[in-house]
Motif scaffolding. Sequence first.
Motif, short mmCIF file in Angstrom:
data_model
loop_
_atom_site.label_atom_id
_atom_site.label_comp_id
_atom_site.label_asym_id
_atom_site.label_seq_id
_atom_site.Cartn_x
_atom_site.Cartn_y
_atom_site.Cartn_z
N HIS A 58 31.86 99.58 -2.96
CA HIS A 58 31.89 98.81 -1.71
C HIS A 58 30.57 98.96 -0.96
N GLN A 59 29.47 98.85 -1.68
CA GLN A 59 28.15 99.16 -1.12
C GLN A 59 27.64 98.05 -0.21
N GLU A 60 26.99 98.45 0.87
CA GLU A 60 26.29 97.49 1.72
C GLU A 60 25.17 96.83 0.91
N GLU A 88 29.21 99.92 -11.80
CA GLU A 88 30.03 99.46 -10.68
C GLU A 88 31.31 100.30 -10.61
N THR A 90 33.42 100.43 -7.90
CA THR A 90 34.36 99.99 -6.87
C THR A 90 35.79 99.92 -7.40
N ASN A 91 35.99 99.31 -8.57
CA ASN A 91 37.35 99.20 -9.11
C ASN A 91 37.94 100.56 -9.46
N ASP A 94 38.97 102.10 -6.16
CA ASP A 94 40.16 101.44 -5.63
C ASP A 94 41.41 101.83 -6.42
N ARG A 117 34.19 109.31 -3.10
CA ARG A 117 33.14 108.44 -3.62
C ARG A 117 31.99 109.27 -4.19
N GLY A 196 31.18 102.59 3.28
CA GLY A 196 31.25 101.16 3.04
C GLY A 196 30.86 100.33 4.24
N ASP A 197 30.16 100.94 5.21
CA ASP A 197 29.69 100.18 6.36
C ASP A 197 28.26 100.61 6.67
#
Length: 263
Positions: A58-60, A88, A90-91, A94, A117, A196-197
């Motif tokens: 979920h990278q900026e 990647e 992210t999956n 999640d 993470r 992630g922000d």
Amino acid sequence: MQTEKVVQHIVSWLKDYLETSHQKGFVIGISGGIDSAVTSTLCAMTGYPLLNLEMPIHQEKNQADRAKRHIEWLKTQFETPIDSIEVELTNTFDALVAALPPTETTDKVNLALANTRARLRMSTLYYFAGLHNYLVAGTGNKVEDFGVGFYTKYGDGGVDLSPIADLMKSEVYEIAAFLGINTEIRKAKPTDGLFGDDRSDEDQLGASYDELEWAMTMKESGHQSEEFEGRQKEVFDIYSRLNRINQHKMVPIPVCDIPAEYK
């Protein structure tokens, strides 16, 4: 700081350590930040193979873009065998979150997931290190690693060697300028990218790295909180609290010694 001599010393130290360990090169996680940019450049200067890993979760986008441009810059600057792989995650992240028992979202949960993470990335780094007989190069600086403990235990703190861990953040910036690191990286606000922000390290810590360096110097010189007032006292107390609560990261793992007569 004698920047050129420091750079030469670190590069020589990296080469000596690699040769002594009988490994073949280095692997490093590239985040788009100043620490990984400097560390990867120093590793590239050894002449040994370097594998740069991008591991978005979920990278900026701006962080990922800076990382990619830095890797491309490395490839144009050095004849060293420099490779890069994007994994990647992210999956994977999640799926792990979905497998965990449902719980109310709190600051503790968010922090635990942020650390998760970092640990997924550490596992990925060591996967490739094992494949290629490479060493995992850490990117922590002195303030983070030995001042406020601003890293994840067995996450970004899980490395084989730490080339810049005796350098203050300001000194890392000096080396970055000397090495010609991309201006966009040198000007970007420091962030661990684990939430992630766009929150910065300063947002999390409550003080800038320049302030924390000052507090670290004062603390190591034997100064006490009551000697300061205003913002200086606030920063000194922030540093002191973080240094105290994160000692478990900075000291060797405690071992329960069994009395000889019990064996």
